[in-house]
Design a protein around this motif. Structure first.
Motif, PDB file in Angstrom:
ATOM      1  N   ILE A  26       0.875  -1.180   0.000  1.00 48.57           N
ATOM      2  CA  ILE A  26       0.000   0.000   0.000  1.00 48.57           C
ATOM      3  C   ILE A  26       0.909   1.226   0.000  1.00 48.57           C
ATOM      4  O   ILE A  26       1.678   1.433   0.935  1.00 48.57           O
ATOM      5  N   TYR A  44      -2.768   0.498  -4.334  1.00 47.93           N
ATOM      6  CA  TYR A  44      -2.557  -0.860  -3.820  1.00 47.93           C
ATOM      7  C   TYR A  44      -1.867  -1.668  -4.907  1.00 47.93           C
ATOM      8  O   TYR A  44      -2.439  -1.914  -5.975  1.00 47.93           O
ATOM      9  N   THR A  86      -0.166  -5.009  -6.406  1.00 51.32           N
ATOM     10  CA  THR A  86      -0.163  -6.463  -6.280  1.00 51.32           C
ATOM     11  C   THR A  86       0.788  -7.152  -7.257  1.00 51.32           C
ATOM     12  O   THR A  86       1.183  -8.300  -7.031  1.00 51.32           O
ATOM     13  N   ASP A 112       1.584  -5.268   3.009  1.00 48.91           N
ATOM     14  CA  ASP A 112       0.323  -5.899   3.431  1.00 48.91           C
ATOM     15  C   ASP A 112       0.476  -7.421   3.425  1.00 48.91           C
ATOM     16  O   ASP A 112       0.006  -8.106   2.510  1.00 48.91           O
ATOM     17  N   LYS A 151      -2.707  -9.459   3.244  1.00 50.12           N
ATOM     18  CA  LYS A 151      -3.503  -9.154   2.046  1.00 50.12           C
ATOM     19  C   LYS A 151      -4.935  -8.705   2.374  1.00 50.12           C
ATOM     20  O   LYS A 151      -5.882  -9.010   1.644  1.00 50.12           O
ATOM     21  N   ARG A 190      -5.657  -5.417   2.767  1.00 50.63           N
ATOM     22  CA  ARG A 190      -5.728  -4.048   2.251  1.00 50.63           C
ATOM     23  C   ARG A 190      -5.703  -2.983   3.344  1.00 50.63           C
ATOM     24  O   ARG A 190      -6.165  -1.865   3.144  1.00 50.63           O
TER      25      ARG A 190
END
Length: 545
Positions: free
Chosen positions: A433, A448, A450, A472, A475, A477
């Motif tokens: 993040i 965010y 990934t 994170d 996961k 968020r």
């Protein structure tokens, strides 16, 4: 009278037992100075290691002497350190003696091992100078920890977080750091930040480079304290604030609704009276503790006056192309009168808010509402006012807003904004993040990540910001704090720092700029790699510890 101000600290004339004494078990410590002295908060301010029962200790002054009656037996073959800090002062100007410390041993030698390192907060603090930060070692056999009792060895960190605990005897310990705002010599988990090193530390040589990151982590029991009927509602009063709420019932958001206020959850039912319905509730607190239960919520007939509908407005006041307004209600929303919900952009022009601009960010929570409007390029005005007349919003008890609500937003000119900000986080860990935070601690932009470790932000308003990255790991968020009972550190937070400016975290962004920035990971909490050999391979901090 009329003489120069006394700026000299009291000079030590004698101390009994003498500094460095061996094979001594004093019942009284006597300190003599060259002038009259006083003591302030001795039971709080004098740091004594290893731990003794300070509440049994008596401290008094007699002119130029300080007399300490210990009133307890000291341990055998143990080195004791009395660090007086600023407890003793002269009676005229309150000058404390410099670095006054008494070291003696009840055995034949002085323990000389040290444990040192640094403490910092995980998140940016307004005051960069640290205050009231303590570091402590607990013997592995001790049944207490930083939340329950003072440590065996203790030291205070300086204003930049550096600390050293001296005169430690060889052994195995658990290490903690905390902000001791109330001078209790332990952490208050509901109010004070604290940190820990997960593994047992074997101290048989000097240990340096330990690192602690302070965060809040409330490990107190998470439970439903009570349920009750208030009017025709059903209330749950929790022991802690829930960060996640999940409610299951076939009538949810049809006839059954809920709202949250701090540690209270209120259930509403629009048709059920003098009867109950089965409700499954799953709640999660900030450290990951869960309540998973099924209860029967009963809704009664009541003549109690209904609470008025309260509305709070929010959203980013400045925008580029999309006006985003936020509304928060104290009760679940039932309907909106769109005829009285408009956007004004000059003295005469208005835009009617359309239904497809309006949505609940969480479909199960009808107390938070967003309005998002993409402003057409044909409208060149900069100032827009979102206006809701009285009786625009209706809650599920048919109460409405009694007063007109207005919120003004400003459209930014493209040429005044930063063109592009690229932020690369130099770690392979994903997801990440990435946040840009203003000086009021508000998040003005977030991404965010990934699949890549690089975020690209466009059209950022000029200003001074903090830029940070949160790893994170679970996961979900959002950032998650530590849980000492589950051997879990907080999720890492890395800030963009300027190494040429004492690691200053201010980032200046100007209009028209294109910036390429790199965030370097901070080292992990605990001991540095070269000290890991001092961690017993199979010794872990368990739930009891």
């Amino acid at each position: 009278m009329g003489g120069p101000r006394d700026e000299d600290a009291p000079q030590l004339l004698s101390i009994t037992p003498e500094i460095g004494s061996l094979n001594t078990k004093p019942s009284t410590i006597e300190i003599e100075f060259n002038e009259y002295v006083k003591v302030e908060n001795p039971n709080k301010q004098i740091i004594i290691t290893p731990r003794i029962k300070k509440d049994e200790m008596e401290v008094a002054t007699n002119r130029n002497k300080v007399i300490i009656k210990l009133n307890q037996e000291l341990e055998d073959s143990t080195t004791y350190v009395f660090n007086f800090q600023k407890t003793i002062k002269d009676i005229t100007e309150g000058n404390p003696p410099e670095n006054l410390k008494l070291v003696f041993s009840t055995g034949p030698e002085i323990d000389s091992l040290t444990f040192s390192g640094n403490v910092s907060y995980l998140f940016q603090q307004r005051d960069t100078k640290l205050k009231d930060i303590l570091v402590g070692l607990y013997e592995l056999s001790d049944t207490t920890n930083v939340l329950t009792a003072p440590p065996y060895y203790i030291a205070q960190a300086d204003s930049i977080g550096d600390f050293i605990i001296e005169n430690i005897k060889s052994g195995e310990y658990l290490a903690y750091a905390w902000h001791d705002a109330n001078n209790s010599l332990k952490a208050e988990e509901k109010q004070e930040d604290y940190s820990f090193i997960l593994d047992t530390i074997r101290i048989d040589k000097d240990i340096s480079g330990a690192k602690f990151y302070l965060t809040k982590a409330d490990l107190s029991d998470f439970k439903i304290n009570r349920t009750s009927n208030i009017g025709n509602h059903f209330d749950l009063v929790l022991s802690k604030y829930p960060v996640e709420i999940k409610i299951e019932n076939e009538s949810l958001n049809k006839e059954l609704f809920y709202s949250q206020s701090d540690k209270n959850i209120r259930l509403y039912h629009t048709s059920l009276r003098n009867d109950s319905t089965e409700v499954k509730i799953t709640l999660t607190d900030s450290v990951g503790f869960k309540i998973d239960t099924t209860l029967y919520a009963k809704f009664l007939e009541s003549e109690r006056k209904k609470d008025p509908l309260e509305v709070q407005t929010g959203g980013k006041k400045n925008f580029v192309d999309k006006l985003v307004a936020e509304f928060k209600y104290n009760k679940p929303l039932q309907k909106i009168n769109y005829d009285s919900l408009i956007i004004k952009y000059d003295t005469a022009s208005v835009i009617q808010v359309q239904k497809d601009w309006v949505f609940f960010p969480d479909s199960l929570d009808r107390t938070k509402l967003f309005i998002v409007w993409s402003v057409p390029d044909s409208i060149t005005y900069e100032s827009f006012t979102l206006s809701a007349a009285d009786s625009t919003f209706y809650d599920i008890e048919n109460q409405t807003n009694e007063k007109k609500i207005e919120n003004t937003f400003r459209k930014l000119k493209q040429e005044t904004l930063a063109e592009e900000i690229k932020v690369k986080v130099n770690t392979p860990e994903l997801p990440i993040i990435v946040q840009i935070q203003d000086k009021k601690d508000e998040i003005i932009a977030e991404q965010y990540l990934t699949e890549t470790n690089e975020a690209v932000f466009k059209n950022i308003d000029p200003g001074i910001y903090y830029i940070r990255a949160i790893i994170d790991r679970n996961k979900n968020r959002k950032w998650d704090t530590s849980n000492m009972l589950e051997n879990r550190y907080p999720e890492p937070v890395y800030y963009l720092e300027n190494p040429n400016d004492n690691n200053n975290r201010d980032t200046t962004i100007r209009g028209g700029w294109v910036l390429e920035l790199n965030i370097e990971p901070r080292r992990s909490p605990g001991l540095p790699i070269n000290e890991m050999e001092n961690i017993p391979k199979k010794e872990k901090n368990n739930v009891d510890k």
